[in-house]
Design a protein around this motif. Structure first.
Motif, PDB file in Angstrom:
ATOM      1  N   TYR A 190      10.520  -2.971   0.688  1.00 13.94           N
ATOM      2  CA  TYR A 190       9.550  -2.101   0.009  1.00 13.94           C
ATOM      3  C   TYR A 190       9.976  -0.641   0.094  1.00 13.94           C
ATOM      4  N   LEU A 191      10.416  -0.207   1.272  1.00  8.75           N
ATOM      5  CA  LEU A 191      10.849   1.180   1.439  1.00  8.75           C
ATOM      6  C   LEU A 191      12.058   1.482   0.569  1.00  8.75           C
ATOM      7  N   GLU A 192      12.964   0.524   0.449  1.00  8.91           N
ATOM      8  CA  GLU A 192      14.112   0.697  -0.428  1.00  8.91           C
ATOM      9  C   GLU A 192      13.663   0.787  -1.887  1.00  8.91           C
ATOM     10  N   ALA A 193      12.673  -0.009  -2.255  1.00 13.83           N
ATOM     11  CA  ALA A 193      12.170   0.005  -3.635  1.00 13.83           C
ATOM     12  C   ALA A 193      11.502   1.333  -3.978  1.00 13.83           C
ATOM     13  N   LEU A 194      10.912   1.984  -2.967  1.00 14.11           N
ATOM     14  CA  LEU A 194      10.219   3.256  -3.198  1.00 14.11           C
ATOM     15  C   LEU A 194      11.170   4.408  -3.480  1.00 14.11           C
ATOM     16  N   GLN A 195      12.408   4.299  -3.077  1.00 13.14           N
ATOM     17  CA  GLN A 195      13.354   5.392  -3.262  1.00 13.14           C
ATOM     18  C   GLN A 195      13.589   5.641  -4.747  1.00 13.14           C
ATOM     19  N   GLY A 196      13.136   6.789  -5.202  1.00  8.31           N
ATOM     20  CA  GLY A 196      13.297   7.155  -6.601  1.00  8.31           C
ATOM     21  C   GLY A 196      12.376   6.414  -7.543  1.00  8.31           C
ATOM     22  N   THR A 197      11.396   5.679  -7.011  1.00 14.89           N
ATOM     23  CA  THR A 197      10.475   4.899  -7.850  1.00 14.89           C
ATOM     24  C   THR A 197       9.054   5.416  -7.679  1.00 14.89           C
ATOM     25  N   PRO A 198       8.428   5.959  -8.733  1.00 13.86           N
ATOM     26  CA  PRO A 198       7.025   6.395  -8.621  1.00 13.86           C
ATOM     27  C   PRO A 198       6.122   5.225  -8.234  1.00 13.86           C
ATOM     28  N   LEU A 199       5.111   5.513  -7.470  1.00 21.12           N
ATOM     29  CA  LEU A 199       4.221   4.466  -6.978  1.00 21.12           C
ATOM     30  C   LEU A 199       3.626   3.627  -8.102  1.00 21.12           C
ATOM     31  N   HIS A 200       3.247   4.281  -9.197  1.00 24.14           N
ATOM     32  CA  HIS A 200       2.547   3.558 -10.260  1.00 24.14           C
ATOM     33  C   HIS A 200       3.469   2.656 -11.077  1.00 24.14           C
ATOM     34  N   THR A 201       4.774   2.650 -10.789  1.00 23.42           N
ATOM     35  CA  THR A 201       5.688   1.767 -11.519  1.00 23.42           C
ATOM     36  C   THR A 201       6.139   0.573 -10.669  1.00 23.42           C
ATOM     37  N   LEU A 202       5.574   0.408  -9.489  1.00 23.17           N
ATOM     38  CA  LEU A 202       5.965  -0.721  -8.644  1.00 23.17           C
ATOM     39  C   LEU A 202       5.608  -2.064  -9.282  1.00 23.17           C
ATOM     40  N   CYS A 203       4.638  -2.055 -10.186  1.00 24.86           N
ATOM     41  CA  CYS A 203       4.283  -3.287 -10.881  1.00 24.86           C
ATOM     42  C   CYS A 203       5.407  -3.755 -11.801  1.00 24.86           C
ATOM     43  N   GLU A 204       6.422  -2.902 -12.002  1.00 26.38           N
ATOM     44  CA  GLU A 204       7.576  -3.285 -12.811  1.00 26.38           C
ATOM     45  C   GLU A 204       8.707  -3.841 -11.945  1.00 26.38           C
ATOM     46  N   LEU A 205       8.506  -3.869 -10.637  1.00 28.88           N
ATOM     47  CA  LEU A 205       9.515  -4.412  -9.720  1.00 28.88           C
ATOM     48  C   LEU A 205       9.088  -5.748  -9.125  1.00 28.88           C
ATOM     49  N   TYR A 206       7.799  -5.874  -8.816  1.00 28.53           N
ATOM     50  CA  TYR A 206       7.293  -7.076  -8.152  1.00 28.53           C
ATOM     51  C   TYR A 206       6.711  -8.039  -9.183  1.00 28.53           C
ATOM     52  N   GLY A 207       6.615  -9.322  -8.787  1.00 32.46           N
ATOM     53  CA  GLY A 207       6.210 -10.347  -9.733  1.00 32.46           C
ATOM     54  C   GLY A 207       5.017 -11.178  -9.305  1.00 32.46           C
ATOM     55  N   ALA A 208       5.009 -12.428  -9.767  1.00 34.90           N
ATOM     56  CA  ALA A 208       3.857 -13.313  -9.590  1.00 34.90           C
ATOM     57  C   ALA A 208       3.551 -13.596  -8.126  1.00 34.90           C
ATOM     58  N   GLU A 209       4.578 -13.620  -7.268  1.00 31.51           N
ATOM     59  CA  GLU A 209       4.362 -13.937  -5.849  1.00 31.51           C
ATOM     60  C   GLU A 209       3.406 -12.928  -5.211  1.00 31.51           C
ATOM     61  N   HIS A 210       3.647 -11.642  -5.456  1.00 30.83           N
ATOM     62  CA  HIS A 210       2.791 -10.604  -4.875  1.00 30.83           C
ATOM     63  C   HIS A 210       1.502 -10.432  -5.676  1.00 30.83           C
ATOM     64  N   LEU A 211       1.543 -10.759  -6.962  1.00 36.32           N
ATOM     65  CA  LEU A 211       0.323 -10.717  -7.759  1.00 36.32           C
ATOM     66  C   LEU A 211      -0.683 -11.741  -7.251  1.00 36.32           C
TER      67      LEU A 211
END
Length: 271
Positions: A190-211
């Motif tokens: 998650y911390l790696e995903a946050l690097q350079g990624t605005p919080l409101h766009t995390l829904c474009e990285l994660y999928g059905a498992e976390h949904l």
């Protein structure tokens, strides 16, 4: 790059799924670079007993973009608060349950409703836990389809679902992801995903498992905010959609973590 913070800085900080104004009292920087720095924060207008150590993933810069997102989240969850002048005498010990001062009111306590999950989705949650917690594996990122795509497809198949409801749902997912939906082993990812990624766009990285995890937690998250689950029928329809489209939405095999990831995850887990 990961945001940097300094002592005395005014920030926004996540607490129970919402953003609050805070100030950094002390910074404890790790020198090995394998885990995030810790920061002692004080929430604005809260009793100092609620001061706590947090990591950088719970913090956001105090700027116009993040303040706008904070307001959007408050509107999305429709936080309801009691008016102390109208609520009469408080129950014994009630003030202790609210981190803010009594004059600011207390959140209404609501028992969260129970969601009924189809057997296939229940098995998915069990398998999800087994892959990550027992086998130390990870969901592939970025996921295809991602949460934003799944919600778009769901709206196309369920035209009666309001667009505004989906926007609020998506925004709340992004906020809850880092604070409520992750197993400890997923923190580094998650911390790696946050690097350079605005919080409101995390829904474009994660999928059905976390949904699916989010749907399971949603009644509890909203109850802590003092509100009932709004428009329950949309949540039930979304669960049915995940169930009927299970194969193309969910991963059948998770990724193996690298040795370097295992070491970094161990540092975060034990601290």
């Amino acid at each position: 790059m990961t945001e940097e913070y300094v002592e005395g800085e005014r920030i926004l900080c996540f607490h129970n799924g919402l953003l609050y104004e805070a100030r950094i009292l002390k910074a404890e920087v790790q020198l090995d670079g394998t885990r995030p720095s810790r920061y002692r924060v004080h929430y604005n207008k809260w009793n100092k007993k609620w001061d706590e150590w947090v990591t950088a993933d719970r913090m956001r810069k105090y700027n116009e973009e993040n303040l706008a997102f904070k307001k959007h989240m408050e509107a999305a969850t429709q936080v309801q608060k009691e008016d102390p002048a109208k609520s009469g005498a408080k129950r014994k010990g009630e003030e202790e349950k609210d981190p803010r001062k009594q004059k600011e009111g207390a959140r209404v306590e609501i028992d969260p409703p129970k969601l009924v999950l189809p057997p296939q989705l229940k098995r998915q949650l069990v398998d999800d836990y087994h892959f990550i917690v027992t086998e130390n594996r990870l969901v592939t990122l970025p996921r295809t389809p991602n949460v934003a795509q799944i919600l778009t497809q769901f709206r196309e198949a369920n035209a009666q679902t309001p667009v505004d409801w989906l926007k609020d749902f998506e925004a709340l997912f992004c906020v809850a992801l880092g604070t409520r939906l992750l197993y400890p082993f997923e923190r580094v990812q998650y911390l790696e995903a946050l690097q350079g990624t605005p919080l409101h766009t995390l829904c474009e990285l994660y999928g059905a498992e976390h949904l699916l995890r989010f749907l399971l937690k949603l009644p509890e998250i909203l109850a802590e905010a003092g509100i009932m689950l709004p428009q329950r029928e949309h949540v039930d329809r979304l669960l049915a959609y995940l169930d009927s489209n299970f194969a193309p939405l969910f991963m059948s095999e998770y990724d193996n973590a690298t040795p370097s990831y295992m070491r970094a995850a161990l540092y975060i887990t034990v601290t």
